[in-house]
Design a protein around this motif. Sequence first.
Motif, PDB file in Angstrom:
ATOM      1  N   SER A  91       0.748  -1.236   0.019  1.00 41.44           N
ATOM      2  CA  SER A  91      -0.143   0.117  -0.152  1.00 41.44           C
ATOM      3  C   SER A  91       1.050   1.051  -0.057  1.00 41.44           C
ATOM      4  CB  SER A  91      -1.145  -0.063   1.325  1.00 41.44           C
ATOM      5  OG  SER A  91      -1.685  -1.036   1.408  1.00 41.44           O
ATOM      6  N   CYS A  92       0.785   2.026  -0.905  1.00 44.44           N
ATOM      7  CA  CYS A  92       1.433   3.222  -0.932  1.00 44.44           C
ATOM      8  C   CYS A  92       0.640   4.610  -1.024  1.00 44.44           C
ATOM      9  CB  CYS A  92       2.385   3.382  -2.457  1.00 44.44           C
ATOM     10  SG  CYS A  92       3.647   2.076  -2.434  1.00 44.44           S
ATOM     11  N   ASN A  93       1.008   5.509  -0.245  1.00 47.93           N
ATOM     12  CA  ASN A  93       0.386   7.103  -0.257  1.00 47.93           C
ATOM     13  C   ASN A  93       1.301   7.803  -1.197  1.00 47.93           C
ATOM     14  OD1 ASN A  93      -1.180   5.892   2.339  1.00 47.93           O
ATOM     15  ND2 ASN A  93      -2.066   7.971   2.029  1.00 47.93           N
ATOM     16  N   VAL A  94       0.886   8.300  -2.159  1.00 53.19           N
ATOM     17  CA  VAL A  94       1.434   9.321  -2.961  1.00 53.19           C
ATOM     18  C   VAL A  94       1.060  10.641  -3.298  1.00 53.19           C
ATOM     19  CG1 VAL A  94       2.378   9.024  -5.488  1.00 53.19           C
ATOM     20  CG2 VAL A  94       1.540   7.152  -4.312  1.00 53.19           C
TER      21      VAL A  94
ATOM     22  N   PRO B  58      -4.909  14.330 -11.709  1.00 51.72           N
ATOM     23  CA  PRO B  58      -6.155  14.032 -11.148  1.00 51.72           C
ATOM     24  C   PRO B  58      -6.277  12.576 -10.765  1.00 51.72           C
ATOM     25  CG  PRO B  58      -6.199  15.248 -12.994  1.00 51.72           C
ATOM     26  CD  PRO B  58      -4.790  15.043 -12.921  1.00 51.72           C
ATOM     27  N   VAL B  59      -6.944  12.178  -9.602  1.00 49.35           N
ATOM     28  CA  VAL B  59      -7.081  11.033  -9.089  1.00 49.35           C
ATOM     29  C   VAL B  59      -8.789  11.032  -8.914  1.00 49.35           C
ATOM     30  CG1 VAL B  59      -4.758  10.916  -8.071  1.00 49.35           C
ATOM     31  CG2 VAL B  59      -6.806  11.623  -6.580  1.00 49.35           C
ATOM     32  N   PRO B  60      -8.949   9.521  -8.881  1.00 50.05           N
ATOM     33  CA  PRO B  60     -10.586   9.471  -8.543  1.00 50.05           C
ATOM     34  C   PRO B  60     -11.089   9.840  -7.110  1.00 50.05           C
ATOM     35  CG  PRO B  60      -9.528   7.190  -8.963  1.00 50.05           C
ATOM     36  CD  PRO B  60      -8.280   8.375  -8.894  1.00 50.05           C
TER      37      PRO B  60
ATOM     38  N   THR C 260      -5.581   9.098  -1.955  1.00 53.97           N
ATOM     39  CA  THR C 260      -4.267   9.224  -1.590  1.00 53.97           C
ATOM     40  C   THR C 260      -3.347   8.329  -1.723  1.00 53.97           C
ATOM     41  OG1 THR C 260      -4.644   8.545   0.394  1.00 53.97           O
ATOM     42  CG2 THR C 260      -5.115  11.030   0.171  1.00 53.97           C
ATOM     43  N   GLY C 261      -3.829   7.148  -2.370  1.00 55.52           N
ATOM     44  CA  GLY C 261      -2.867   6.062  -2.537  1.00 55.52           C
ATOM     45  C   GLY C 261      -3.321   4.850  -3.337  1.00 55.52           C
ATOM     46  N   VAL C 262      -2.580   4.081  -3.642  1.00 52.78           N
ATOM     47  CA  VAL C 262      -2.939   2.639  -4.190  1.00 52.78           C
ATOM     48  C   VAL C 262      -2.484   1.530  -3.351  1.00 52.78           C
ATOM     49  CG1 VAL C 262      -2.881   3.888  -6.560  1.00 52.78           C
ATOM     50  CG2 VAL C 262      -1.043   2.844  -5.626  1.00 52.78           C
ATOM     51  N   MET C 263      -3.093   0.294  -3.777  1.00 50.47           N
ATOM     52  CA  MET C 263      -2.735  -0.817  -3.088  1.00 50.47           C
ATOM     53  C   MET C 263      -2.847  -1.960  -4.174  1.00 50.47           C
ATOM     54  SD  MET C 263      -3.900  -4.105  -1.860  1.00 50.47           S
ATOM     55  CE  MET C 263      -5.617  -3.432  -1.364  1.00 50.47           C
ATOM     56  N   VAL C 264      -1.796  -2.909  -4.122  1.00 51.82           N
ATOM     57  CA  VAL C 264      -1.710  -4.078  -5.079  1.00 51.82           C
ATOM     58  C   VAL C 264      -1.465  -5.293  -4.139  1.00 51.82           C
ATOM     59  CG1 VAL C 264       0.832  -3.929  -5.602  1.00 51.82           C
ATOM     60  CG2 VAL C 264      -0.684  -5.009  -7.171  1.00 51.82           C
ATOM     61  N   THR C 265      -2.325  -6.241  -4.695  1.00 53.69           N
ATOM     62  CA  THR C 265      -2.203  -7.634  -3.704  1.00 53.69           C
ATOM     63  C   THR C 265      -1.283  -8.421  -4.530  1.00 53.69           C
ATOM     64  OG1 THR C 265      -3.940  -8.920  -4.734  1.00 53.69           O
ATOM     65  CG2 THR C 265      -4.426  -7.427  -2.988  1.00 53.69           C
ATOM     66  N   ALA C 266      -0.487  -9.497  -3.936  1.00 53.08           N
ATOM     67  CA  ALA C 266       0.350 -10.466  -4.477  1.00 53.08           C
ATOM     68  C   ALA C 266      -0.400 -11.181  -5.718  1.00 53.08           C
ATOM     69  CB  ALA C 266       0.799 -11.573  -3.531  1.00 53.08           C
ATOM     70  N   GLY C 267      -1.732 -11.244  -5.578  1.00 53.28           N
ATOM     71  CA  GLY C 267      -2.469 -11.790  -6.520  1.00 53.28           C
ATOM     72  C   GLY C 267      -2.758 -10.955  -7.718  1.00 53.28           C
TER      73      GLY C 267
ATOM     74  N   TRP D  54      -7.414   2.037  -5.407  1.00 50.76           N
ATOM     75  CA  TRP D  54      -7.304   3.267  -5.004  1.00 50.76           C
ATOM     76  C   TRP D  54      -7.464   3.274  -3.439  1.00 50.76           C
ATOM     77  CZ3 TRP D  54      -4.712   6.725  -8.026  1.00 50.76           C
ATOM     78  CH2 TRP D  54      -4.744   6.477  -9.475  1.00 50.76           C
ATOM     79  N   LEU D  55      -6.919   4.104  -2.753  1.00 46.42           N
ATOM     80  CA  LEU D  55      -7.050   4.227  -1.288  1.00 46.42           C
ATOM     81  C   LEU D  55      -7.181   5.743  -0.906  1.00 46.42           C
ATOM     82  CD1 LEU D  55      -4.014   1.993  -0.070  1.00 46.42           C
ATOM     83  CD2 LEU D  55      -6.291   1.303  -0.240  1.00 46.42           C
ATOM     84  N   VAL D  56      -7.826   6.112   0.245  1.00 48.16           N
ATOM     85  CA  VAL D  56      -7.833   7.175   0.879  1.00 48.16           C
ATOM     86  C   VAL D  56      -7.399   7.118   2.353  1.00 48.16           C
ATOM     87  CG1 VAL D  56      -9.401   9.132   1.664  1.00 48.16           C
ATOM     88  CG2 VAL D  56      -9.682   7.807  -0.378  1.00 48.16           C
ATOM     89  N   GLY D  57      -6.473   7.676   2.858  1.00 52.02           N
ATOM     90  CA  GLY D  57      -6.125   7.758   4.211  1.00 52.02           C
ATOM     91  C   GLY D  57      -4.803   8.566   4.449  1.00 52.02           C
TER      92      GLY D  57
END
Length: 128
Positions: free
Chosen positions: A44-47, A52-54, A62-69, A74-77
């Motif tokens: 998980s990264c805050n960037v 523009p972002v969603p 404020t960020g994005v997350m990717v799983t091993a799968g 997109w993330l907010v936090g």
Amino acid sequence: PTTTTTAAAQPTPTAVALSTRRGSAFVRTRSGRTVCQVSAGNVSCNVDFVRPVPILDGLPATGVMVTAGGDWQWLVGDPGNPEYQVLDYGTIYRGLGWTITPTSDGTTFMHDVTGHGMTVSVEGFTPF
């Protein structure tokens, strides 16, 4: 007689082990504009995005997350203020099943088993 010269093979850089605590590694780019939490199952990264972002629940991502799968979202936090290990350009990092390759153009996180991951920068991100 013809003389042929070949360039010496460049050695593969030795990977630096990420320091971990409580099952996660906390890393940041040299610019400080991207901070990430790496765990066995996801990154998980805050960037500090410059494009523009969603909007999620009325707030800009404020960020994005990717799983091993390979799933991503997109993330907010707010990442809080843990102690971050600074990622140096030209160095490869490994830990918790991920290989991290930071460059001035973006940082790539690739899961060692599945090959899934993402490249993230202030310009955006690309999951794979």
